[in-house]
Write a protein that holds these residues in place. Structure first.
Motif, short mmCIF file in Angstrom:
data_model
loop_
_atom_site.label_atom_id
_atom_site.label_comp_id
_atom_site.label_asym_id
_atom_site.label_seq_id
_atom_site.Cartn_x
_atom_site.Cartn_y
_atom_site.Cartn_z
N ALA A 160 0.84 -1.20 0.00
CA ALA A 160 0.00 0.00 0.00
C ALA A 160 0.87 1.25 0.00
CB ALA A 160 -0.93 -0.01 1.21
N GLU A 161 2.07 1.13 0.53
CA GLU A 161 2.96 2.29 0.63
C GLU A 161 3.92 2.41 -0.54
OE1 GLU A 161 5.04 2.17 4.39
OE2 GLU A 161 3.15 1.64 5.38
N HIS A 162 4.18 1.30 -1.25
CA HIS A 162 5.20 1.35 -2.30
C HIS A 162 4.74 0.64 -3.55
CE1 HIS A 162 8.05 2.48 0.88
NE2 HIS A 162 7.51 1.50 1.58
N ASP A 163 5.13 1.19 -4.67
CA ASP A 163 4.89 0.60 -5.98
C ASP A 163 5.63 -0.75 -6.07
OD1 ASP A 163 4.63 0.81 -9.03
OD2 ASP A 163 6.80 0.73 -8.72
N PHE A 164 5.08 -1.70 -6.85
CA PHE A 164 5.66 -3.05 -6.94
C PHE A 164 7.15 -3.03 -7.28
CE2 PHE A 164 6.79 -6.80 -9.41
CZ PHE A 164 6.51 -7.79 -8.49
N PHE A 165 7.53 -2.33 -8.36
CA PHE A 165 8.94 -2.37 -8.76
C PHE A 165 9.83 -1.54 -7.82
CE2 PHE A 165 7.20 -3.93 -12.88
CZ PHE A 165 7.91 -5.13 -12.91
N THR A 166 9.23 -0.60 -7.07
CA THR A 166 10.02 0.10 -6.05
C THR A 166 10.44 -0.89 -4.96
OG1 THR A 166 8.80 2.12 -6.49
CG2 THR A 166 10.02 2.05 -4.41
N ILE A 167 9.53 -1.78 -4.61
CA ILE A 167 9.89 -2.81 -3.61
C ILE A 167 11.03 -3.67 -4.17
CG2 ILE A 167 9.08 -4.78 -2.24
CD1 ILE A 167 6.28 -3.58 -2.29
N CYS A 168 10.89 -4.09 -5.43
CA CYS A 168 11.94 -4.92 -6.05
C CYS A 168 13.29 -4.20 -6.05
CB CYS A 168 11.58 -5.28 -7.49
SG CYS A 168 10.10 -6.28 -7.67
N ARG A 169 13.26 -2.89 -6.31
CA ARG A 169 14.51 -2.13 -6.50
C ARG A 169 15.11 -1.60 -5.22
NH1 ARG A 169 15.73 -0.29 -11.55
NH2 ARG A 169 14.42 -1.26 -13.12
N THR A 170 14.40 -1.75 -4.09
CA THR A 170 14.90 -1.22 -2.82
C THR A 170 15.27 -2.40 -1.93
OG1 THR A 170 13.26 0.53 -3.11
CG2 THR A 170 14.38 0.44 -0.97
N PRO A 171 16.57 -2.70 -1.81
CA PRO A 171 16.97 -3.92 -1.09
C PRO A 171 16.35 -4.08 0.30
CG PRO A 171 18.84 -3.04 -2.28
CD PRO A 171 17.72 -2.04 -2.46
N VAL A 172 16.23 -3.00 1.08
CA VAL A 172 15.63 -3.14 2.42
C VAL A 172 14.18 -3.62 2.31
CG1 VAL A 172 15.44 -1.99 4.67
CG2 VAL A 172 16.86 -1.00 2.88
N LEU A 173 13.45 -3.10 1.33
CA LEU A 173 12.04 -3.50 1.17
C LEU A 173 11.93 -4.91 0.60
CD1 LEU A 173 10.48 -0.19 -0.26
CD2 LEU A 173 10.25 -1.10 2.07
N ALA A 174 12.75 -5.22 -0.40
CA ALA A 174 12.71 -6.57 -0.99
C ALA A 174 13.06 -7.60 0.09
CB ALA A 174 13.68 -6.66 -2.16
N CYS A 175 14.05 -7.27 0.91
CA CYS A 175 14.45 -8.15 2.01
C CYS A 175 13.30 -8.33 3.00
CB CYS A 175 15.70 -7.57 2.69
SG CYS A 175 16.17 -8.43 4.19
N LYS A 176 12.68 -7.21 3.35
CA LYS A 176 11.59 -7.26 4.32
C LYS A 176 10.46 -8.19 3.85
CE LYS A 176 8.06 -4.11 6.07
NZ LYS A 176 7.65 -2.70 6.21
N VAL A 177 10.02 -8.04 2.60
CA VAL A 177 8.91 -8.89 2.16
C VAL A 177 9.34 -10.34 1.91
CG1 VAL A 177 7.46 -7.01 1.31
CG2 VAL A 177 8.98 -8.15 -0.26
N THR A 178 10.61 -10.54 1.56
CA THR A 178 11.12 -11.92 1.43
C THR A 178 10.99 -12.65 2.76
OG1 THR A 178 12.71 -11.23 -0.25
CG2 THR A 178 13.15 -13.32 0.85
N LEU A 179 11.28 -11.92 3.85
CA LEU A 179 11.28 -12.55 5.17
C LEU A 179 9.89 -12.70 5.78
CD1 LEU A 179 14.46 -10.88 6.75
CD2 LEU A 179 14.25 -13.13 5.70
N GLN A 180 8.91 -11.97 5.26
CA GLN A 180 7.56 -12.03 5.88
C GLN A 180 7.03 -13.46 5.99
OE1 GLN A 180 5.41 -9.15 3.51
NE2 GLN A 180 5.93 -7.46 4.88
N PRO A 181 7.02 -14.27 4.92
CA PRO A 181 6.51 -15.63 5.09
C PRO A 181 7.40 -16.51 5.97
CG PRO A 181 7.37 -15.34 2.86
CD PRO A 181 7.38 -13.98 3.51
N ILE A 182 8.70 -16.20 6.00
CA ILE A 182 9.64 -17.00 6.82
C ILE A 182 9.35 -16.76 8.30
CG2 ILE A 182 12.12 -17.38 7.34
CD1 ILE A 182 11.17 -18.14 4.45
N GLU A 183 8.98 -15.53 8.63
CA GLU A 183 8.68 -15.24 10.03
C GLU A 183 7.35 -15.83 10.46
OE1 GLU A 183 9.86 -11.14 9.74
OE2 GLU A 183 11.89 -11.97 9.87
N ARG A 184 6.43 -15.99 9.54
CA ARG A 184 5.10 -16.46 9.86
C ARG A 184 4.98 -17.99 9.86
NH1 ARG A 184 -0.68 -15.03 8.85
NH2 ARG A 184 -0.46 -12.83 8.46
N PHE A 185 5.70 -18.64 8.93
CA PHE A 185 5.52 -20.09 8.74
C PHE A 185 6.84 -20.84 8.91
CE2 PHE A 185 2.71 -18.03 5.46
CZ PHE A 185 1.50 -18.26 6.10
#
Ligand SMILES: Cc1c2[nH]c(c1CCC(=O)O)Cc1[nH]c(c(CCC(=O)O)c1C)Cc1[nH]c(c(CCC(=O)O)c1C)Cc1[nH]c(c(C)c1CCC(=O)O)C2
Length: 355
Positions: free
Chosen positions: A38-63
């Motif tokens: 909701a806060e960032h455009d799709f490719f902005t997430i891909c291009r911003t390592p801190v954001l890409a890292c954050k969403v990569t880890l989301q399912p790892i933290e949950r499951f």
């Protein structure tokens, strides 16, 4: 490495339980992803390592997943080649200026400086490896050349891919030229991901099925082979250890034997294939990955658990990485993913202990 089950399964080593990860495990079915999105455009997430890292880890933290996959998209490769790609909410990818005729190949960047154009993916991988602290291996990926070519010509999704397929019939030489340009980028891109810290690499040939056996043999398989060979040669010339590679060619049932001999340690299967047939056709030297119907997660919980058990009984617990047969759908209840993962772990442990 605290949990290397997926790597061991890929290398054909013994596993005490079946590892599992889920295609598109980081994505819109997770409320925490939708919040970031909701806060960032799709490719902005891909291009911003801190954001890409954050969403990569989301399912790892949950499951209790056994692998992470770097958050990105296959379409970053056409972007690196100079094409504009937008992600339209609710519609998917859109190329405002697709390739219309072979002359348009001239518009593409040649050669592509992969560390310059895709260095942000490498940075995201390195950061994520650090943040994972060895919990699970990190998977890198690329689209395969035909799938990328089809997007570059169609300009977005298509049910028939008739524009892209028309190139294969009308302009075979130019199609090979384009596929070769894409292949060269894919090889450097995968090698770069591995050098940045990726521990396994998946190649997505999502549009394999629409080709049928004849076109697949000419325009898909040779490039899939070139990629595994090219990556391994570059790594060994740089004295680097190779990592396991996964080929997922969706709906390419006709190509299963060839795919199992194309230089990949793991062959991904969609849900239309019978596990026992796939085993018989691929032989003992590859690991299989898949292949639960993503829609099976809509079934009542007891039914889902029964389907998981049936899948494990058919694949067996060794040389096997459990996954869905394609990406998870955005309206999925995350609780179902937990049920899936826990059922795979507990039933495969039971199967191994019963031996
Ligand atoms: C064909 C393909 C694409 N992208 C990808 C493929 C191959 C796999 C497959 O066959 O599905 C690969 C991909 N795309 C994404 C990942 C991330 C890693 C993961 O969690 O698996 C991966 C591995 C994120 C994404 N890629 C996309 C999203 C959703 C976009 C959004 O957040 O608005 C995500 C999380 C968008 C995307 N990207 C693509 C399409 C067709 C779409 C639109 C469809 C959709 O909306 O799901 C191209």
């Amino acid at each position: 490495m605290k949990n290397d089950l997926a790597l061991r399964a890929a290398r054909g080593e013994k596993t005490e339980r079946v590892p599992v990860w889920v295609m598109r495990q980081a994505g819109r079915y997770l409320p925490e992803f939708r919040e970031t999105r909701a806060e960032h455009d799709f490719f902005t997430i891909c291009r911003t390592p801190v954001l890409a890292c954050k969403v990569t880890l989301q399912p790892i933290e949950r499951f209790d997943l056994d692998a992470a996959i770097i958050f990105s998209d296959i379409l970053v490769v056409p972007q690196a080649m100079g094409m504009v790609v937008e992600m339209l909410p609710g519609k998917g990818p859109h190329f405002p200026e697709p390739l219309n005729t072979p002359d348009d190949i001239g518009r593409l960047n040649k050669p592509v400086n992969v560390s310059q154009e895709l260095g942000y993916v490498f940075d995201a991988i390195t950061l994520t490896r650090h943040r994972l602290e060895g919990r699970v291996p990190l998977i890198g990926f690329t689209g395969a050349p035909w799938t990328l070519m089809s997007y570059m010509i169609e300009g977005g999704g298509s049910t028939t891919m008739s524009k892209a397929k028309s190139w294969l019939y009308r302009y075979p030489a130019e199609s090979h030229k384009l596929l070769q340009l894409i292949t060269d980028v894919c090889i450097d891109y995968l090698v770069g991901q591995m050098q940045a810290g990726a521990q396994m690499l998946q190649v997505f040939e999502s549009h394999a099925g629409i080709l049928g056996p004849g076109l697949f043999a000419k325009f898909s398989l040779p490039y899939i082979r070139q990629i595994s060979r090219g990556v391994k040669e570059k790594l060994s010339s740089r004295k680097l250890d190779t990592v396991p590679m996964i080929i997922f060619a969706k709906d390419a049932h006709f190509g299963l034997e060839d795919l199992s001999q194309s230089g990949y340690e793991v062959v991904g299967l969609d849900w239309t294939l019978r596990p026992q047939h796939a085993r018989a056709r691929t032989g003992a030297n590859v690991t299989l990955q898949g292949n639960l119907d993503p829609c099976a997660l809509y079934a009542p919980e007891v039914e889902l658990v029964a389907l998981v058990k049936a899948m494990l009984e058919k694949f067996g617990t060794q040389r096997y990485i459990a996954n869905l047969g394609h990406g998870i759908y955005p309206d999925m209840d995350p609780e179902r993913v937990k049920t899936l993962i826990d059922a795979i772990h507990s039933h495969s442990e039971y199967m191994n202990s019963a031996k």
